[in-house]
Enzyme design. Structure first.
Site, PDB file in Angstrom:
ATOM      1  N   CYS A 153       0.823  -1.213   0.000  1.00 38.32           N
ATOM      2  CA  CYS A 153       0.000   0.000   0.000  1.00 38.32           C
ATOM      3  C   CYS A 153       0.856   1.262   0.000  1.00 38.32           C
ATOM      4  O   CYS A 153       1.393   1.666   1.046  1.00 38.32           O
ATOM      5  CB  CYS A 153      -0.917  -0.016   1.224  1.00 38.32           C
ATOM      6  SG  CYS A 153      -1.864   1.500   1.417  1.00 38.32           S
ATOM      7  N   CYS A 158      -0.434   4.062   2.233  1.00 39.77           N
ATOM      8  CA  CYS A 158      -0.175   3.873   3.668  1.00 39.77           C
ATOM      9  C   CYS A 158       1.304   4.116   4.003  1.00 39.77           C
ATOM     10  O   CYS A 158       1.619   4.712   5.024  1.00 39.77           O
ATOM     11  CB  CYS A 158      -0.512   2.445   4.100  1.00 39.77           C
ATOM     12  SG  CYS A 158      -2.012   1.780   3.409  1.00 39.77           S
ATOM     13  N   ASP A 159       2.195   3.632   3.162  1.00 37.43           N
ATOM     14  CA  ASP A 159       3.617   3.579   3.538  1.00 37.43           C
ATOM     15  C   ASP A 159       4.550   4.439   2.683  1.00 37.43           C
ATOM     16  O   ASP A 159       5.749   4.493   2.946  1.00 37.43           O
ATOM     17  CB  ASP A 159       4.094   2.113   3.483  1.00 37.43           C
ATOM     18  CG  ASP A 159       3.312   1.246   4.462  1.00 37.43           C
ATOM     19  OD1 ASP A 159       2.982   1.747   5.551  1.00 37.43           O
ATOM     20  OD2 ASP A 159       3.021   0.085   4.131  1.00 37.43           O
TER      21      ASP A 159
END
Ligand code: NAP
Length: 321
Positions: free
Chosen positions: A135, A138-139
């Site tokens: 992701c 997300c990261d």
């Protein structure tokens, strides 16, 4: 604790929330079990430009929050938790949440979606969460001004690469063929991006990294060329795996007919499964389109059919796939 409901919806993506909108408006007082990732895959998607109603595009999390709120406003009751087992052998259907609450449901709508597919190489397991992710939204922030790689050639991989290219120094897009699967509009953008390099005909063989005590970090990747079978390495700090998804059907497989890839089989053009009164909507039954919009549409159909099923008298219904 046991609770009886007219309609239980399992899964909190566009399909589940939309099923909630329709089932609520039909007076079924639906209860929706949201699972571990309310909002589904769209919550890990950055920019979304093809969902109608957002002329300037929006973000995945924002669109999902809007659909969720609309579902609540219409009367869907949201429950946080995971369905841990089901028994569809008799009516009412039994679904156990978090191994403690039993729901007895007159109808069930399965909208559990799909989860990230991984490369399944040993080194991937070692560095998952330490530089290996599925992701970018997300990261991606961990890799500002660093070099990263995205594996895959579909819409998701290309979107991830474009997202990362805005923050990272260099992005390698690693694809196993010599042609991307992604739609033309995304292909054009990725080919034009100055800091994205596509490594064609390449598959990851090993993720390279360092380990000091509990701390691990990625330093690169060893790849194989699928044409001449030569091997080479690249230096990267982060790796994003975007190679598709696996339908979340494990807990249903004893009752519901699945295809050979694990997707729920539905009667074409309908949400009917092999069990009258149990419907399926969204990615969990769609190996083909897998769009937020088609998921929402199939959720709509499932909500309508749940009402019809209860209105027509369950025993008279013979609609299955
Ligand atoms: P996908 O379309 O199934 O693409 C998966 C990609 O990963 C393919 O390029 C595939 O290669 C590659 N791949 C699969 N297994 C691999 C392996 N073991 N090793 C290396 N590469 C592997 O999945 P997706 O990109 O997640 O998209 C899923 C669905 O969502 C699609 O229908 C897509 O259109 C939709 N989607 C739409 C949007 C949008 O419209 N904005 C955004 C995201 C996703 P091959 O090409 O060789 O098979």
């Amino acid at each position: 604790m046991t609770e009886s409901v007219k309609c239980l919806i399992i899964g909190a993506g566009p399909a589940g929330y939309t099923a909630g909108i329709y089932a609520s408006r039909a007076g079924l007082e639906p209860v929706l079990i949201e699972g571990l990732q309310p909002g589904g895959q769209l919550t890990i998607t950055s920019d979304v430009e093809n969902f109608p109603g957002y002329p300037d595009g929006s973000t995945g999390p924002q669109i999902m929050e809007d659909i969720r709120q609309q579902s609540i406003n219409n009367g869907t009751k949201m429950i946080g938790g995971l369905v841990t087992s089901v028994d569809f052998s008799k009516r009412p259907f039994q679904c156990i949440v978090n191994e403690k609450t039993t729901f007895l449901a007159d109808t069930v709508i399965i909208a559990t979606g799909a989860t990230a597919r991984w490369l399944e190489i040993e080194s991937e397991k070692k560095f998952k969460g330490f530089g290996v992710s599925a992701c970018a939204t997300c990261d991606g922030a961990f890799f500002v001004n660093k070099d990263v790689a995205v594996v895959g050639g579909g819409d998701t991989a290309v979107e991830e690469a474009l997202y990362l290219a805005q923050r990272s120094k260099k992005v390698y897009l690693i694809h196993r063929r010599d042609q991307l699967r992604a739609c033309k509009a995304l292909q054009e953008r990725v080919l034009e991006a100055p800091n994205i390099e596509i490594l064609w005909n390449s598959i990851p063989k090993e993720i390279l990294g360092e380990q000091q005590g509990f701390i691990r970090n990625v330093t690169g990747m060893r790849l194989a060329n699928t044409v001449d079978h030569s091997e080479y390495t690249i230096a990267v700090d982060g790796i994003f795996v975007s190679i598709g998804a696996i339908p979340a059907t494990e807990i249903f497989k004893d009752y519901i007919t699945l295809d050979r890839n694990g997707y729920i089989k539905t009667k074409p053009g309908t949400p009917f499964t092999n069990i009258p009164g149990v419907f399926a909507a969204g990615d969990v039954q769609d190996p083909n389109y897998r769009q937020a919009l088609t998921a929402a549409a199939s959720g709509c159909m499932a909500g309508i059919e749940a009402e019809r099923f209860l209105t027509l008298n369950a025993d008279e219904s013979n609609e299955t796939c």
